[in-house]
Scaffold this motif. Sequence first.
Motif, PDB file in Angstrom:
ATOM      1  N   LEU A 336       0.989  -1.135   0.123  1.00 44.34           N
ATOM      2  CA  LEU A 336      -0.015   0.026   0.117  1.00 44.34           C
ATOM      3  C   LEU A 336       0.553   1.331   0.000  1.00 44.34           C
ATOM      4  CD1 LEU A 336      -2.889   0.842   0.229  1.00 44.34           C
ATOM      5  CD2 LEU A 336      -2.583   0.861   2.832  1.00 44.34           C
ATOM      6  N   THR A 337       1.923   1.202   0.739  1.00 46.00           N
ATOM      7  CA  THR A 337       2.626   2.500   0.881  1.00 46.00           C
ATOM      8  C   THR A 337       3.422   2.627  -0.314  1.00 46.00           C
ATOM      9  OG1 THR A 337       3.032   2.015   3.307  1.00 46.00           O
ATOM     10  CG2 THR A 337       4.894   3.394   2.085  1.00 46.00           C
ATOM     11  N   ALA A 338       4.042   1.533  -1.255  1.00 46.26           N
ATOM     12  CA  ALA A 338       4.757   1.722  -2.221  1.00 46.26           C
ATOM     13  C   ALA A 338       4.019   2.152  -3.284  1.00 46.26           C
ATOM     14  CB  ALA A 338       5.425   0.424  -2.657  1.00 46.26           C
ATOM     15  N   PHE A 339       2.596   1.744  -3.432  1.00 42.92           N
ATOM     16  CA  PHE A 339       1.671   2.001  -4.437  1.00 42.92           C
ATOM     17  C   PHE A 339       1.255   3.567  -4.161  1.00 42.92           C
ATOM     18  CE2 PHE A 339      -0.731  -1.785  -6.102  1.00 42.92           C
ATOM     19  CZ  PHE A 339       0.524  -2.424  -6.560  1.00 42.92           C
ATOM     20  N   LYS A 340       1.100   4.127  -3.197  1.00 42.09           N
ATOM     21  CA  LYS A 340       0.804   5.345  -2.870  1.00 42.09           C
ATOM     22  C   LYS A 340       1.863   6.195  -3.364  1.00 42.09           C
ATOM     23  CE  LYS A 340      -2.553   4.883   0.902  1.00 42.09           C
ATOM     24  NZ  LYS A 340      -2.734   5.071   2.293  1.00 42.09           N
ATOM     25  N   ARG A 341       3.231   5.867  -2.885  1.00 43.91           N
ATOM     26  CA  ARG A 341       4.359   6.729  -3.363  1.00 43.91           C
ATOM     27  C   ARG A 341       4.500   6.757  -4.907  1.00 43.91           C
ATOM     28  NH1 ARG A 341       7.918   3.473  -1.471  1.00 43.91           N
ATOM     29  NH2 ARG A 341       7.650   4.381   0.590  1.00 43.91           N
ATOM     30  N   SER A 342       4.121   5.491  -5.763  1.00 38.73           N
ATOM     31  CA  SER A 342       4.139   5.562  -6.944  1.00 38.73           C
ATOM     32  C   SER A 342       3.288   6.335  -7.770  1.00 38.73           C
ATOM     33  CB  SER A 342       4.111   3.995  -7.420  1.00 38.73           C
ATOM     34  OG  SER A 342       4.074   3.954  -8.822  1.00 38.73           O
ATOM     35  N   LEU A 343       1.885   6.376  -7.024  1.00 41.13           N
ATOM     36  CA  LEU A 343       0.883   7.036  -7.762  1.00 41.13           C
ATOM     37  C   LEU A 343       0.710   8.577  -7.355  1.00 41.13           C
ATOM     38  CD1 LEU A 343      -1.938   4.415  -6.878  1.00 41.13           C
ATOM     39  CD2 LEU A 343      -1.278   4.916  -9.204  1.00 41.13           C
ATOM     40  N   LYS A 344       1.380   8.888  -6.376  1.00 43.31           N
ATOM     41  CA  LYS A 344       1.493  10.194  -6.053  1.00 43.31           C
ATOM     42  C   LYS A 344       2.184  11.448  -7.266  1.00 43.31           C
ATOM     43  CE  LYS A 344       3.342  13.378  -2.394  1.00 43.31           C
ATOM     44  NZ  LYS A 344       3.895  13.416  -0.990  1.00 43.31           N
ATOM     45  N   GLN A 345       3.068  10.384  -8.236  1.00 39.99           N
ATOM     46  CA  GLN A 345       3.614  11.288  -9.358  1.00 39.99           C
ATOM     47  C   GLN A 345       2.975  11.281 -10.259  1.00 39.99           C
ATOM     48  OE1 GLN A 345       6.517  12.737  -8.358  1.00 39.99           O
ATOM     49  NE2 GLN A 345       6.358  11.572  -6.259  1.00 39.99           N
ATOM     50  N   ALA A 350      -8.427   9.581  -5.059  1.00 35.84           N
ATOM     51  CA  ALA A 350      -9.786  10.111  -4.733  1.00 35.84           C
ATOM     52  C   ALA A 350     -10.454   9.496  -3.646  1.00 35.84           C
ATOM     53  CB  ALA A 350     -10.351   8.851  -6.199  1.00 35.84           C
ATOM     54  N   GLU A 351     -11.553   9.957  -3.202  1.00 40.25           N
ATOM     55  CA  GLU A 351     -12.106   9.474  -2.073  1.00 40.25           C
ATOM     56  C   GLU A 351     -12.160   8.202  -2.081  1.00 40.25           C
ATOM     57  OE1 GLU A 351     -13.291  10.326   1.802  1.00 40.25           O
ATOM     58  OE2 GLU A 351     -12.748  12.028   0.433  1.00 40.25           O
ATOM     59  N   PRO A 352     -11.851   7.571  -0.814  1.00 38.07           N
ATOM     60  CA  PRO A 352     -11.716   6.134  -1.030  1.00 38.07           C
ATOM     61  C   PRO A 352     -13.479   5.352  -0.925  1.00 38.07           C
ATOM     62  CG  PRO A 352     -10.398   6.809   0.712  1.00 38.07           C
ATOM     63  CD  PRO A 352     -10.756   8.128   0.334  1.00 38.07           C
ATOM     64  N   THR A 353     -13.420   4.395  -1.637  1.00 40.61           N
ATOM     65  CA  THR A 353     -14.721   3.750  -1.804  1.00 40.61           C
ATOM     66  C   THR A 353     -14.806   2.862  -0.590  1.00 40.61           C
ATOM     67  OG1 THR A 353     -14.724   3.767  -4.340  1.00 40.61           O
ATOM     68  CG2 THR A 353     -16.069   2.053  -2.948  1.00 40.61           C
ATOM     69  N   PRO A 354     -15.827   2.899   0.156  1.00 41.24           N
ATOM     70  CA  PRO A 354     -15.991   2.142   1.371  1.00 41.24           C
ATOM     71  C   PRO A 354     -15.501   0.709   0.875  1.00 41.24           C
ATOM     72  CG  PRO A 354     -17.974   3.302   1.204  1.00 41.24           C
ATOM     73  CD  PRO A 354     -17.064   3.594  -0.162  1.00 41.24           C
ATOM     74  N   GLY A 355     -14.679   0.021   1.914  1.00 45.87           N
ATOM     75  CA  GLY A 355     -14.188  -1.283   1.684  1.00 45.87           C
ATOM     76  C   GLY A 355     -12.805  -1.437   1.154  1.00 45.87           C
ATOM     77  N   PHE A 356     -12.289  -0.175   0.580  1.00 44.82           N
ATOM     78  CA  PHE A 356     -10.991  -0.114  -0.009  1.00 44.82           C
ATOM     79  C   PHE A 356     -10.362   0.939   0.673  1.00 44.82           C
ATOM     80  CE2 PHE A 356     -14.037  -1.743  -3.129  1.00 44.82           C
ATOM     81  CZ  PHE A 356     -13.299  -2.911  -3.448  1.00 44.82           C
ATOM     82  N   CYS A 359      -7.914   4.468  -3.515  1.00 47.22           N
ATOM     83  CA  CYS A 359      -8.562   4.974  -4.703  1.00 47.22           C
ATOM     84  C   CYS A 359      -7.873   5.965  -5.446  1.00 47.22           C
ATOM     85  CB  CYS A 359      -9.860   4.969  -4.463  1.00 47.22           C
ATOM     86  SG  CYS A 359     -10.874   3.560  -3.769  1.00 47.22           S
ATOM     87  N   VAL A 360      -7.755   5.953  -6.681  1.00 48.97           N
ATOM     88  CA  VAL A 360      -7.147   6.850  -7.417  1.00 48.97           C
ATOM     89  C   VAL A 360      -7.939   7.294  -8.558  1.00 48.97           C
ATOM     90  CG1 VAL A 360      -4.894   6.577  -7.162  1.00 48.97           C
ATOM     91  CG2 VAL A 360      -6.010   5.454  -8.927  1.00 48.97           C
ATOM     92  N   ASN A 361      -7.998   8.652  -9.097  1.00 45.56           N
ATOM     93  CA  ASN A 361      -8.889   9.364 -10.232  1.00 45.56           C
ATOM     94  C   ASN A 361      -7.772   8.993 -11.491  1.00 45.56           C
ATOM     95  OD1 ASN A 361      -9.616  11.067 -12.327  1.00 45.56           O
ATOM     96  ND2 ASN A 361     -10.720  12.052 -10.819  1.00 45.56           N
ATOM     97  N   VAL A 362      -8.346   8.076 -12.450  1.00 47.39           N
ATOM     98  CA  VAL A 362      -7.592   7.840 -13.416  1.00 47.39           C
ATOM     99  C   VAL A 362      -7.698   8.471 -14.720  1.00 47.39           C
ATOM    100  CG1 VAL A 362      -6.947   5.296 -12.630  1.00 47.39           C
ATOM    101  CG2 VAL A 362      -8.953   5.751 -14.038  1.00 47.39           C
ATOM    102  N   VAL A 398     -12.762   6.057 -11.503  1.00 47.03           N
ATOM    103  CA  VAL A 398     -12.042   5.846 -10.200  1.00 47.03           C
ATOM    104  C   VAL A 398     -11.645   4.436 -10.090  1.00 47.03           C
ATOM    105  CG1 VAL A 398     -12.437   5.673  -7.775  1.00 47.03           C
ATOM    106  CG2 VAL A 398     -13.223   7.715  -8.959  1.00 47.03           C
ATOM    107  N   GLU A 399     -10.353   4.210  -9.936  1.00 48.81           N
ATOM    108  CA  GLU A 399      -9.959   2.663  -9.799  1.00 48.81           C
ATOM    109  C   GLU A 399      -9.398   2.536  -8.258  1.00 48.81           C
ATOM    110  OE1 GLU A 399      -9.390   0.273 -12.151  1.00 48.81           O
ATOM    111  OE2 GLU A 399      -9.841   1.374 -13.782  1.00 48.81           O
ATOM    112  N   CYS A 400      -9.955   1.417  -7.644  1.00 50.11           N
ATOM    113  CA  CYS A 400      -9.569   1.120  -6.238  1.00 50.11           C
ATOM    114  C   CYS A 400      -8.722  -0.212  -6.080  1.00 50.11           C
ATOM    115  CB  CYS A 400     -10.519   0.786  -5.351  1.00 50.11           C
ATOM    116  SG  CYS A 400     -11.662   2.418  -5.204  1.00 50.11           S
ATOM    117  N   LEU A 401      -7.743  -0.300  -5.318  1.00 48.07           N
ATOM    118  CA  LEU A 401      -6.786  -1.424  -4.960  1.00 48.07           C
ATOM    119  C   LEU A 401      -7.630  -2.671  -4.581  1.00 48.07           C
ATOM    120  CD1 LEU A 401      -4.101  -2.716  -5.194  1.00 48.07           C
ATOM    121  CD2 LEU A 401      -3.850  -1.963  -2.802  1.00 48.07           C
TER     122      LEU A 401
END
Length: 444
Positions: A336-345, A350-356, A359-362, A398-401
Amino acid sequence: MVSSLSQLSFFFFFLFTTLCNSQPYLQLPLLHIHPSPTPTQALSSDSLRLSLLHSRRRRRSAASPVVSGASTGSGQYFVHLRLGSPPQPLLLVADTGSDLVWLRCSACKSCSRRLPGSAFLARHSSTFSPFHCYDSACSLVPGPDPNPCNHTGLHSPCRYSYSYSDGSTTAGFFSREATTLNTSSGAPAKLSDLAFGCGFDVSGPSLTGPNFGGAQGVMGLGRGPISFASQLGRRFGNTFSYCLLDYTLSPPPTSYLRIGVPKSDVVSKLSYTRLLLNPLSPTFYYIGIKSVSVNGVKLPVRSSVWALDKNGDGGTVIDSGTTLTFLPEQAYRLILTAFKRSLKQVASPAEPTPGFDLCVNVSGLGRARLPRLSFALVGGSVFAPPPRNYFIETMDRVECLAIQPVDSGSGFSVIGNLMQQGFLFEFDKDRSRLGFSRHGCALQ
């Protein structure tokens, strides 16, 4: 046990002699029905972990279509079969994480108010026969009490009670019945006797809610002797394979469950890893994960996090009956940390969908720029699914992990069917290995 297995193999003699004259393997269509407009209510739910189970010569082959259940809001894949004489059409969830083949049954005679196909009508079949409680096959299924013959009467049937991890249960008579399968060639294949659970009492969210996708039962494909794969497998090299094609495509594509190995050069392209056996949970197909990487960078996850310990805890299961992927808490947090760091660039959050949790705006961002996940497996092979196998669209753009954490000390990891999409998986029980490849699905 050996005599029971021999009996079950003999039951399928008619099927095998028929298929050997027409095709070298059994191929059954797998149906994947597309997700509803709001799939997150189903896909973020732990209740979709359907199969996290209750308790502790020349090869020929046999294929059937497998269809996704997403259009009903389900994340399952289904197989059609026709049971009884005359045949009744039914839909079953294909599940590598359980052994029992079972169907919702009804004992009613007229059934004038019952929708066609909502249950198997045992009294309408001339070939339906429950196993007797003293039959050796009865010892292969868990029962409601330690003594299967504690019910009075000379004709006491074999009673079973089968439970899943969320408390869902199916109970009824362990039985045998003539079965007809719709194969990919269009020619029906008839089985003289299929051992299955005729469930008169079915309860729990996994088996009765919308996530079940309107299915009438489950086709257990696990490692135990009563699974569909085991009952057919001895005459087909104890091997089966499937491809779960992309659930986001419309109309949904048809993939296949194959019992046996077809003559194809695809086999030479497979990567293999060893199947591990957990004596305390012998149903499951365990694999060994050595490490996990994000964008080619190995994460600092201790090897013990992935291990299957002496108490039967931990380890990783390949499961077609679970939708999401569940990984140990420590590994999940680092991913999760690695994904957030990668996606930050490259993407805006996006506002997290309940249960995830992520989430990112693609908008304006292709999936090719999403982080790349890969697993190094025992034996040297690497499983590297594309981002669409672990990011799911929960709303427009919106895509969620689609990965969830699991407590390493009390559960095990699961590679769910979403993570498996687009790969050919071959389960070779004789050699105790799992083969996989991005090639071969289109050839089915």
